[in-house]
Design a protein around this motif. Structure first.
Motif, PDB file in Angstrom:
ATOM      1  N   VAL A 180      -5.993  28.205  14.185  1.00 41.97           N
ATOM      2  CA  VAL A 180      -5.927  29.616  13.822  1.00 41.97           C
ATOM      3  C   VAL A 180      -6.875  30.394  14.723  1.00 41.97           C
ATOM      4  N   ALA A 181      -6.507  31.622  14.991  1.00 40.69           N
ATOM      5  CA  ALA A 181      -7.303  32.475  15.874  1.00 40.69           C
ATOM      6  C   ALA A 181      -8.263  33.334  15.064  1.00 40.69           C
ATOM      7  N   CYS A 182      -9.513  33.331  15.477  1.00 41.67           N
ATOM      8  CA  CYS A 182     -10.501  34.241  14.913  1.00 41.67           C
ATOM      9  C   CYS A 182     -10.340  35.570  15.646  1.00 41.67           C
ATOM     10  N   GLU A 183     -10.245  36.644  14.896  1.00 44.76           N
ATOM     11  CA  GLU A 183     -10.007  37.961  15.484  1.00 44.76           C
ATOM     12  C   GLU A 183     -11.147  38.451  16.365  1.00 44.76           C
ATOM     13  N   SER A 213      -1.280  25.958   2.916  1.00 38.91           N
ATOM     14  CA  SER A 213      -0.209  25.374   3.725  1.00 38.91           C
ATOM     15  C   SER A 213      -0.081  26.158   5.029  1.00 38.91           C
ATOM     16  N   ILE A 214       0.596  25.588   5.988  1.00 41.54           N
ATOM     17  CA  ILE A 214       0.833  26.296   7.250  1.00 41.54           C
ATOM     18  C   ILE A 214       1.606  27.583   6.982  1.00 41.54           C
ATOM     19  N   ASP A 215       2.574  27.530   6.077  1.00 38.50           N
ATOM     20  CA  ASP A 215       3.345  28.731   5.738  1.00 38.50           C
ATOM     21  C   ASP A 215       2.450  29.846   5.197  1.00 38.50           C
ATOM     22  N   GLU A 216       1.473  29.489   4.373  1.00 38.99           N
ATOM     23  CA  GLU A 216       0.549  30.488   3.837  1.00 38.99           C
ATOM     24  C   GLU A 216      -0.365  31.033   4.938  1.00 38.99           C
ATOM     25  N   ILE A 217      -0.808  30.160   5.822  1.00 45.89           N
ATOM     26  CA  ILE A 217      -1.717  30.567   6.895  1.00 45.89           C
ATOM     27  C   ILE A 217      -1.056  31.532   7.873  1.00 45.89           C
ATOM     28  N   VAL A 218       0.181  31.269   8.251  1.00 40.90           N
ATOM     29  CA  VAL A 218       0.843  32.143   9.235  1.00 40.90           C
ATOM     30  C   VAL A 218       1.130  33.538   8.678  1.00 40.90           C
ATOM     31  N   LYS A 219       1.061  33.708   7.368  1.00 46.22           N
ATOM     32  CA  LYS A 219       1.261  35.028   6.762  1.00 46.22           C
ATOM     33  C   LYS A 219       0.002  35.887   6.806  1.00 46.22           C
ATOM     34  N   ILE A 220      -1.123  35.291   7.171  1.00 44.28           N
ATOM     35  CA  ILE A 220      -2.382  36.040   7.245  1.00 44.28           C
ATOM     36  C   ILE A 220      -2.387  36.846   8.550  1.00 44.28           C
ATOM     37  N   ASP A 221      -2.522  38.156   8.420  1.00 42.60           N
ATOM     38  CA  ASP A 221      -2.472  39.029   9.602  1.00 42.60           C
ATOM     39  C   ASP A 221      -3.768  39.012  10.401  1.00 42.60           C
ATOM     40  N   ILE A 222      -4.894  39.158   9.716  1.00 41.99           N
ATOM     41  CA  ILE A 222      -6.192  39.235  10.377  1.00 41.99           C
ATOM     42  C   ILE A 222      -7.127  38.240   9.711  1.00 41.99           C
ATOM     43  N   TRP A 223      -7.792  37.419  10.534  1.00 38.54           N
ATOM     44  CA  TRP A 223      -8.696  36.400   9.991  1.00 38.54           C
ATOM     45  C   TRP A 223      -9.917  36.265  10.889  1.00 38.54           C
ATOM     46  N   TYR A 224     -11.082  36.166  10.282  1.00 45.79           N
ATOM     47  CA  TYR A 224     -12.336  35.937  10.993  1.00 45.79           C
ATOM     48  C   TYR A 224     -12.947  34.631  10.497  1.00 45.79           C
ATOM     49  N   CYS A 225     -13.458  33.826  11.406  1.00 43.66           N
ATOM     50  CA  CYS A 225     -14.087  32.574  11.007  1.00 43.66           C
ATOM     51  C   CYS A 225     -15.366  32.864  10.217  1.00 43.66           C
ATOM     52  N   MET A 226     -15.884  31.865   9.540  1.00 46.00           N
ATOM     53  CA  MET A 226     -17.051  32.044   8.690  1.00 46.00           C
ATOM     54  C   MET A 226     -18.281  32.509   9.468  1.00 46.00           C
ATOM     55  N   ASP A 227     -18.459  32.022  10.687  1.00 40.83           N
ATOM     56  CA  ASP A 227     -19.622  32.430  11.466  1.00 40.83           C
ATOM     57  C   ASP A 227     -19.526  33.877  11.928  1.00 40.83           C
ATOM     58  N   CYS A 228     -18.339  34.322  12.290  1.00 43.12           N
ATOM     59  CA  CYS A 228     -18.164  35.721  12.703  1.00 43.12           C
ATOM     60  C   CYS A 228     -18.264  36.658  11.506  1.00 43.12           C
ATOM     61  N   ARG A 229     -17.806  36.210  10.343  1.00 40.42           N
ATOM     62  CA  ARG A 229     -17.975  37.037   9.125  1.00 40.42           C
ATOM     63  C   ARG A 229     -19.456  37.193   8.800  1.00 40.42           C
ATOM     64  N   LYS A 230     -20.226  36.119   8.929  1.00 37.86           N
ATOM     65  CA  LYS A 230     -21.672  36.169   8.640  1.00 37.86           C
ATOM     66  C   LYS A 230     -22.386  37.105   9.612  1.00 37.86           C
ATOM     67  N   SER A 231     -22.029  37.026  10.881  1.00 35.76           N
ATOM     68  CA  SER A 231     -22.741  37.823  11.887  1.00 35.76           C
ATOM     69  C   SER A 231     -22.375  39.308  11.840  1.00 35.76           C
ATOM     70  N   SER A 232     -21.276  39.646  11.193  1.00 33.97           N
ATOM     71  CA  SER A 232     -20.868  41.056  11.133  1.00 33.97           C
ATOM     72  C   SER A 232     -21.547  41.804   9.997  1.00 33.97           C
ATOM     73  N   LYS A 246     -15.141  29.809  20.306  1.00 33.26           N
ATOM     74  CA  LYS A 246     -14.199  30.237  21.347  1.00 33.26           C
ATOM     75  C   LYS A 246     -12.910  30.813  20.761  1.00 33.26           C
ATOM     76  N   GLY A 247     -12.978  31.296  19.521  1.00 32.04           N
ATOM     77  CA  GLY A 247     -11.856  32.006  18.921  1.00 32.04           C
ATOM     78  C   GLY A 247     -10.779  31.155  18.291  1.00 32.04           C
ATOM     79  N   TRP A 248     -10.920  29.828  18.292  1.00 29.52           N
ATOM     80  CA  TRP A 248      -9.869  28.964  17.746  1.00 29.52           C
ATOM     81  C   TRP A 248     -10.468  27.883  16.853  1.00 29.52           C
TER      82      TRP A 248
END
Length: 69
Positions: free
Chosen positions: A22-25, A49-68, A34-36
């Protein structure tokens, strides 16, 4: 096989051999992973599930959420 390429991505640094990521925004230049990331290496996506994950439009990893904050 040169695994050096894979060791720069995700929190696992190549320990998980999974093609689906999954890509971190925040993006490759800012995200410490490195965004993945593998979904199973994240607390918030590992049980989806993969089906649930692909429906997520915008996602930030836990470290980027913490730093923001």
């Amino acid at each position: 096989v040169n695994l050096g390429y894979f060791t720069q991505y995700c929190v696992c640094k190549g320990q998980v051999q999974q093609e689906f990521m999954v890509a971190c925004e925040t993006g490759e230049d800012v995200c410490p992973h490195k965004g993945w990331l593998h979904p199973e290496c994240t607390d918030d996506l590992k049980d989806l599930s993969i089906d649930e994950i692909v429906k997520i439009d915008i996602w930030y990893c836990m470290d980027c959420r913490k730093s923001s904050h």
